[in-house]
Design a protein around this motif. Structure first.
Motif, mmCIF file in Angstrom:
data_model
loop_
_atom_site.group_PDB
_atom_site.id
_atom_site.type_symbol
_atom_site.label_atom_id
_atom_site.label_comp_id
_atom_site.label_asym_id
_atom_site.label_seq_id
_atom_site.Cartn_x
_atom_site.Cartn_y
_atom_site.Cartn_z
ATOM 1 N N PHE A 55 0.839 -1.205 0.000
ATOM 2 C CA PHE A 55 0.000 0.000 0.000
ATOM 3 C C PHE A 55 0.870 1.249 0.000
ATOM 4 O O PHE A 55 0.577 2.238 -0.669
ATOM 5 C CB PHE A 55 -0.933 -0.011 1.222
ATOM 6 N N LYS A 58 2.710 1.819 -3.484
ATOM 7 C CA LYS A 58 1.777 2.221 -4.543
ATOM 8 C C LYS A 58 1.031 3.515 -4.254
ATOM 9 O O LYS A 58 0.423 4.107 -5.145
ATOM 10 C CB LYS A 58 0.703 1.126 -4.740
ATOM 11 N N ARG A 60 -1.567 3.378 -2.360
ATOM 12 C CA ARG A 60 -2.924 2.851 -2.559
ATOM 13 C C ARG A 60 -3.783 3.128 -1.325
ATOM 14 O O ARG A 60 -3.337 2.919 -0.194
ATOM 15 C CB ARG A 60 -2.839 1.345 -2.782
ATOM 16 N N ASN A 64 -8.932 -0.264 -0.317
ATOM 17 C CA ASN A 64 -9.045 -0.993 -1.589
ATOM 18 C C ASN A 64 -8.313 -2.343 -1.463
ATOM 19 O O ASN A 64 -7.092 -2.376 -1.435
ATOM 20 C CB ASN A 64 -8.449 -0.147 -2.710
ATOM 21 N N LEU A 66 -6.795 -6.325 -1.836
ATOM 22 C CA LEU A 66 -5.855 -6.923 -2.794
ATOM 23 C C LEU A 66 -6.314 -8.309 -3.236
ATOM 24 O O LEU A 66 -7.082 -8.973 -2.540
ATOM 25 C CB LEU A 66 -4.477 -7.066 -2.136
ATOM 26 N N PRO A 143 -1.556 -6.469 -5.925
ATOM 27 C CA PRO A 143 -2.288 -5.607 -6.851
ATOM 28 C C PRO A 143 -1.399 -5.367 -8.068
ATOM 29 O O PRO A 143 -0.260 -5.852 -8.103
ATOM 30 C CB PRO A 143 -2.447 -4.319 -6.047
ATOM 31 N N SER A 148 -0.835 4.036 -7.677
ATOM 32 C CA SER A 148 -2.295 4.047 -7.666
ATOM 33 C C SER A 148 -2.836 5.126 -8.609
ATOM 34 O O SER A 148 -2.376 6.262 -8.571
ATOM 35 C CB SER A 148 -2.800 4.331 -6.257
ATOM 36 N N SER A 152 -2.184 0.311 -15.433
ATOM 37 C CA SER A 152 -1.468 -0.865 -14.947
ATOM 38 C C SER A 152 -0.262 -1.160 -15.831
ATOM 39 O O SER A 152 -0.283 -0.908 -17.032
ATOM 40 C CB SER A 152 -2.388 -2.084 -14.946
ATOM 41 N N GLY A 227 -12.566 -1.162 -5.654
ATOM 42 C CA GLY A 227 -11.759 -0.517 -6.688
ATOM 43 C C GLY A 227 -12.582 0.290 -7.673
ATOM 44 O O GLY A 227 -12.070 1.185 -8.344
ATOM 45 N N TYR A 230 -12.520 4.228 -7.521
ATOM 46 C CA TYR A 230 -11.331 5.020 -7.769
ATOM 47 C C TYR A 230 -11.107 5.242 -9.257
ATOM 48 O O TYR A 230 -11.306 4.345 -10.052
ATOM 49 C CB TYR A 230 -10.102 4.342 -7.163
ATOM 50 N N HIS A 232 -9.003 5.199 -12.314
ATOM 51 C CA HIS A 232 -8.006 4.168 -12.559
ATOM 52 C C HIS A 232 -7.433 4.406 -13.936
ATOM 53 O O HIS A 232 -8.035 5.091 -14.739
ATOM 54 C CB HIS A 232 -8.723 2.823 -12.608
#
Ligand code: TXA
Ligand code: MG
Length: 331
Positions: A55, A58, A60, A64, A66, A143, A148, A152, A227, A230, A232
């Motif tokens: 966390f 990231k 994060r 949220n 994992l 994740p 974050s 990806s 998730g 958020y 993304h």
């Protein structure tokens, strides 16, 4: 902290490198590694302190949860209460890009599930991910290995761009195969529901499960998949989604801003030569579109594009997951 990178042969990874990665994980460190969907940032799932480092690296939000990765179907019963439905789906689609939401067992700390009574579980197919979990001898919470909110990572370089200096080790297994995160399937409700679309589609799950619901692409106020709330996958520039026929018009509208255009090869003919094009593949090749999309979004950041015009795809098959990510990126 210096981030060490080991380049591994994806099909035949060097065991000494894997053992070093496993040793770090067992010490409570985090390690980034490839899966068939995207790169993950892993820690031993039963070690809450190690999970906290994910966390932190990231940035994060702690609420949220994992995904926990296992190497064999038998390991499912160690971490979750799996019913017959779950085993049927697991037998059919694991190893592969499908995550199951199931009631969790006590070995999984709340840090992993963000306090939820359910846990997300996946058995990845990538040989490096498989070998790493086996060498560690424990389930690995992971994740996607990005900061974050960013797209990806689908290549080792994306992980370095986001996390260099923040993690001790990255296993570089080259570019991943799929390029979009796994399908998340909630098996805790009476009617199974896809919370996040991915390569495994509702049509593929229906023969096994009967009816399968698809979560709405707009986030509900109280999302069942944390998730979902958020932003993304978002690059810095503003995304403008455009149908094929409107691409040229969209480009004209933003041409002063020198927008990037992400589209199929065939659509390049609709745009003037001076347009900044990022081609994802031939029209209809959804596999290529999915695989190259996050690299394209990251490239737009590198070019500091203020506007990014993206050609929409039909929402069928993998197109459902592609449009889901694009809509999330536009918010
Ligand atoms: O393909 C993938 O799934 C990749 C690779 C590394 O396996 N992982 C990945 O993880 O995409 P992450 O953390 O970026 O996305 C996990 C998603 C999030 O939207 C999270 O909210 C949801 O799964 N999730 C995790 N645990 C959940 C739970 N117990 N209930 C509902 N949703 C959950
Ligand atoms: Mg992610």
């Amino acid at each position: 902290m210096e981030t060490i990178v080991y380049q591994l042969d994806a099909l035949n990874p060097d065991q000494a490198c894997l053992d070093q990665a496993a040793a770090l994980l067992k010490e409570g460190q985090v390690v980034a590694f490839p899966t068939e969907t995207v790169y993950g940032l892993g820690a031993v799932a039963t070690n809450a302190e190690a999970v906290a480092k994910i966390f932190q690296a990231k940035g994060r939000p702690a609420d949220n949860p994992l995904i926990v990765h296992i190497a064999q179907i038998q390991e499912l019963e160690e971490i979750a209460y799996a019913d017959q439905r779950a085993y049927q789906v697991a037998e059919a689609f694991w190893p592969g890009p499908l995550t199951l939401i199931l009631p969790k067992k006590d070995v999984i700390p709340e840090a992993v599930t963000a306090g939820l009574s359910t846990v997300a579980v996946r058995m990845p197919a990538h040989p490096i991910a498989q070998a790493l979990i086996k060498a560690t001898g424990a389930p690995i919470a992971a994740p996607s290995a990005n900061i974050s909110g960013k797209p990806s990572p689908t290549q080792a370089q994306h992980v370095l761009d986001d996390l260099a200096g923040k993690i001790p080790l990255l296993l570089d297994g080259g570019t991943v195969e799929i390029g979009l995160e796994s399908t998340v399937l909630d098996l805790c409700s009476v009617i199974p529901q896809i919370l996040r679309p991915g390569k495994i589609t509702a049509q593929e799950l229906t023969p096994l499960l009967g009816r399968v619901l698809q979560a709405p692409s707009q986030a509900p106020l109280q999302p069942s998949c944390p998730g979902m709330k958020y932003a993304h996958y978002a690059p810095q520039g503003q995304i403008i989604l455009s149908q094929t026929g409107q691409l040229s018009q969209a480009w004209q509208k933003y041409r002063q801003e020198n927008p990037c255009v992400i589209c199929w090869e065939e659509s390049s003919q609709l745009l003037p030569e001076e347009a900044n094009l990022i081609i994802l593949g031939h029209r209809g090749d959804y596999t290529a579109y999915a695989k190259n999309l996050f690299t394209a979004l990251r490239l737009c950041d590198t070019c500091q594009a203020s506007y990014i015009i993206i050609e929409e795809v039909a929402e069928e098959g993998l197109g459902v997951a592609i449009m889901n990510r694009l809509r999330k990126a536009t918010r």
